[in-house]
Design an enzyme around this catalytic site. Structure first.
Site, PDB file in Angstrom:
ATOM      1  N   SER A 122      43.154  47.021  53.319  1.00 17.08           N
ATOM      2  CA  SER A 122      42.703  48.963  53.136  1.00 17.08           C
ATOM      3  C   SER A 122      42.418  49.412  54.606  1.00 17.08           C
ATOM      4  CB  SER A 122      41.385  48.405  52.041  1.00 17.08           C
ATOM      5  OG  SER A 122      40.769  49.388  52.118  1.00 17.08           O
ATOM      6  N   TYR A 135      33.715  45.096  49.743  1.00 18.42           N
ATOM      7  CA  TYR A 135      34.864  45.188  49.623  1.00 18.42           C
ATOM      8  C   TYR A 135      35.508  45.063  51.633  1.00 18.42           C
ATOM      9  CZ  TYR A 135      39.318  47.592  48.936  1.00 18.42           C
ATOM     10  OH  TYR A 135      40.295  47.635  48.564  1.00 18.42           O
TER      11      TYR A 135
HETATM   12  N1  NAP Z   1      44.161  52.053  45.285  1.00 16.29           N
HETATM   13  C1  NAP Z   1      43.661  52.235  46.322  1.00 16.29           C
HETATM   14  O1  NAP Z   1      43.502  53.605  46.490  1.00 16.29           O
HETATM   15  C2  NAP Z   1      43.799  51.023  47.119  1.00 16.29           C
HETATM   16  C3  NAP Z   1      43.552  51.425  48.966  1.00 16.29           C
HETATM   17  C4  NAP Z   1      43.365  50.661  50.267  1.00 16.29           C
HETATM   18  C5  NAP Z   1      43.958  48.841  49.386  1.00 16.29           C
HETATM   19  N2  NAP Z   1      43.848  48.673  47.678  1.00 16.29           N
HETATM   20  C6  NAP Z   1      44.299  47.774  47.441  1.00 16.29           C
HETATM   21  O2  NAP Z   1      45.756  47.513  47.290  1.00 16.29           O
HETATM   22  C7  NAP Z   1      45.916  46.914  46.509  1.00 16.29           C
HETATM   23  C8  NAP Z   1      46.670  46.767  44.894  1.00 16.29           C
HETATM   24  O3  NAP Z   1      45.463  47.744  44.126  1.00 16.29           O
HETATM   25  P1  NAP Z   1      45.815  48.948  42.893  1.00 16.29           P
HETATM   26  O4  NAP Z   1      44.939  50.053  44.012  1.00 16.29           O
HETATM   27  O5  NAP Z   1      47.042  48.384  42.797  1.00 16.29           O
HETATM   28  O6  NAP Z   1      45.382  48.113  42.240  1.00 16.29           O
HETATM   29  P2  NAP Z   1      45.485  48.367  40.351  1.00 16.29           P
HETATM   30  O7  NAP Z   1      46.080  48.665  39.972  1.00 16.29           O
HETATM   31  O8  NAP Z   1      44.374  47.913  40.058  1.00 16.29           O
HETATM   32  O9  NAP Z   1      45.947  46.278  40.529  1.00 16.29           O
HETATM   33  C9  NAP Z   1      45.483  45.345  41.074  1.00 16.29           C
HETATM   34  C10 NAP Z   1      45.852  44.614  40.872  1.00 16.29           C
HETATM   35  O10 NAP Z   1      45.795  43.002  40.977  1.00 16.29           O
HETATM   36  C11 NAP Z   1      45.616  42.430  39.247  1.00 16.29           C
HETATM   37  N3  NAP Z   1      43.977  41.402  39.640  1.00 16.29           N
HETATM   38  C12 NAP Z   1      43.297  41.997  39.587  1.00 16.29           C
HETATM   39  N4  NAP Z   1      42.050  40.350  38.925  1.00 16.29           N
HETATM   40  C13 NAP Z   1      43.333  39.927  39.565  1.00 16.29           C
HETATM   41  C14 NAP Z   1      42.907  38.376  38.818  1.00 16.29           C
HETATM   42  N5  NAP Z   1      41.613  37.718  38.999  1.00 16.29           N
HETATM   43  N6  NAP Z   1      43.673  37.495  39.066  1.00 16.29           N
HETATM   44  C15 NAP Z   1      45.035  37.637  39.233  1.00 16.29           C
HETATM   45  N7  NAP Z   1      45.320  38.944  39.590  1.00 16.29           N
HETATM   46  C16 NAP Z   1      44.215  40.089  39.393  1.00 16.29           C
HETATM   47  C17 NAP Z   1      46.010  43.202  38.553  1.00 16.29           C
HETATM   48  O11 NAP Z   1      46.540  42.945  37.207  1.00 16.29           O
HETATM   49  P3  NAP Z   1      45.701  41.758  36.192  1.00 16.29           P
HETATM   50  O12 NAP Z   1      44.088  42.952  35.472  1.00 16.29           O
HETATM   51  O13 NAP Z   1      47.452  41.655  35.274  1.00 16.29           O
HETATM   52  O14 NAP Z   1      44.981  40.805  36.272  1.00 16.29           O
HETATM   53  C18 NAP Z   1      46.693  43.925  38.909  1.00 16.29           C
HETATM   54  O15 NAP Z   1      47.810  43.841  38.961  1.00 16.29           O
HETATM   55  C19 NAP Z   1      44.326  45.310  45.944  1.00 16.29           C
HETATM   56  O16 NAP Z   1      44.275  44.609  46.906  1.00 16.29           O
HETATM   57  C20 NAP Z   1      43.708  46.717  46.930  1.00 16.29           C
HETATM   58  O17 NAP Z   1      42.389  46.454  47.437  1.00 16.29           O
HETATM   59  C21 NAP Z   1      43.891  50.206  47.118  1.00 16.29           C
END
Ligand code: NAP
Length: 234
Positions: A122, A135
């Site tokens: 991130s 985080y």
């Molecule tokens: N959105 C942003 O602005 C942003 C910015 C910077 C970095 N990121 C990073 O990008 C990555 C993806 O995030 P996203 O934005 O796509 O969020 P998201 O839509 O909430 O997706 C998160 C994913 O992680 C899975 N997950 C969560 N807890 C889990 C567990 N205990 N075991 C297995 N799978 C798990 C969820 O699936 P299930 O609920 O089905 O398990 C989901 O597929 C993350 O690492 C986040 O920190 C996001």
């Protein structure tokens, strides 16, 4: 240049947001895509809680050419008010499980002299973000791990992805919706396409959107200036 066409790829957190978009982008390019998350269903997917043992997931995946370590969760709010149990929860899902999965699948890549590891960090992993101390620490851990591993393993690509604000359920799931007007959230597919291109060009690190590399670089060169700007405008 390693094309993703024909690669066997495993994507964690593939049920939603960046992971789902990445899995779709890889499949569109002709990769065989294995998807995992807790709630995922359908062919080529394996439901698994990363807070538990990752060995069954690694065994199911078998030999993979591309491992996208993307699953993660956030927490926003003052550190002094953070429920203590959230600390190990964030580190387990965002860091420990991802590194355990890398540990399970990397030896096969090294033996085959073919493979690529992508860690979705991130912008918070490249510079501190107020109210996201734990985080930020989990995401910085992924970046440091990648920087060290890259020096150690020459035959396997290692890419760190630093997304900014992306339009996914991430913010609602962490319990604190994104309410700022700027920067505006960008589509998850923008991250997915940049990630795939980074694998194809074996780039060590990308920022999405790409302008984010400037505050990150400035933070590395002039941290006191960035702290002042963040306090004044953050
Ligand atoms: N959105 C942003 O602005 C942003 C910015 C910077 C970095 N990121 C990073 O990008 C990555 C993806 O995030 P996203 O934005 O796509 O969020 P998201 O839509 O909430 O997706 C998160 C994913 O992680 C899975 N997950 C969560 N807890 C889990 C567990 N205990 N075991 C297995 N799978 C798990 C969820 O699936 P299930 O609920 O089905 O398990 C989901 O597929 C993350 O690492 C986040 O920190 C996001």
């Amino acid at each position: 240049m390693p094309a993703v066409t024909g690669m066997r790829a495993l994507v964690t957190g593939a049920s939603s947001g960046i992971g789902a978009a990445t899995a779709d982008a890889l499949a569109a390019k002709g990769a065989t895509v294995l998807r995992t998350s807790r709630t995922i269903t359908g062919p080529g997917s394996f439901a698994c809680d990363l807070a538990s043992d990752v060995a069954p997931l690694a065994a199911w995946a078998g030999d993979v050419d591309l491992l996208v370590l993307n699953a993660g969760l956030g927490h926003a709010g003052p550190f002094a008010d953070m429920p203590p149990a959230r600390i190990p929860e964030l580190f387990t899902v965002n860091v420990v499980s991802q590194l355990e999965l890398a540990r399970a699948l990397l030896p096969g890549m090294i033996a085959r002299q073919r493979g690529h590891l992508v860690l979705v960090s991130s912008i918070a992993g490249a510079m501190g973000v107020a109210d996201e101390a734990v985080y930020s620490a989990t995401k910085a851990a992924l970046r440091s791990f990648a920087d060290a591993l890259r020096l150690e393993v020459r035959t396997v690509g290692v890419t760190v992805v630093h997304p900014g604000v992306i339009d996914t359920p991430f913010f609602d799931r962490r319990g604190t919706p994104y309410t700022r007007r700027r920067p505006r959230p960008i589509p998850a597919m923008d991250v997915a396409e940049a990630l795939v291109a980074a694998v194809e060009h074996n780039r060590p690190e990308i920022f999405v959107p790409s302008w984010l590399r400037f505050p990150a670089r400035l933070n590395g060169a002039l941290p006191a200036l960035v702290r002042t700007l963040q306090r004044r405008f953050g």
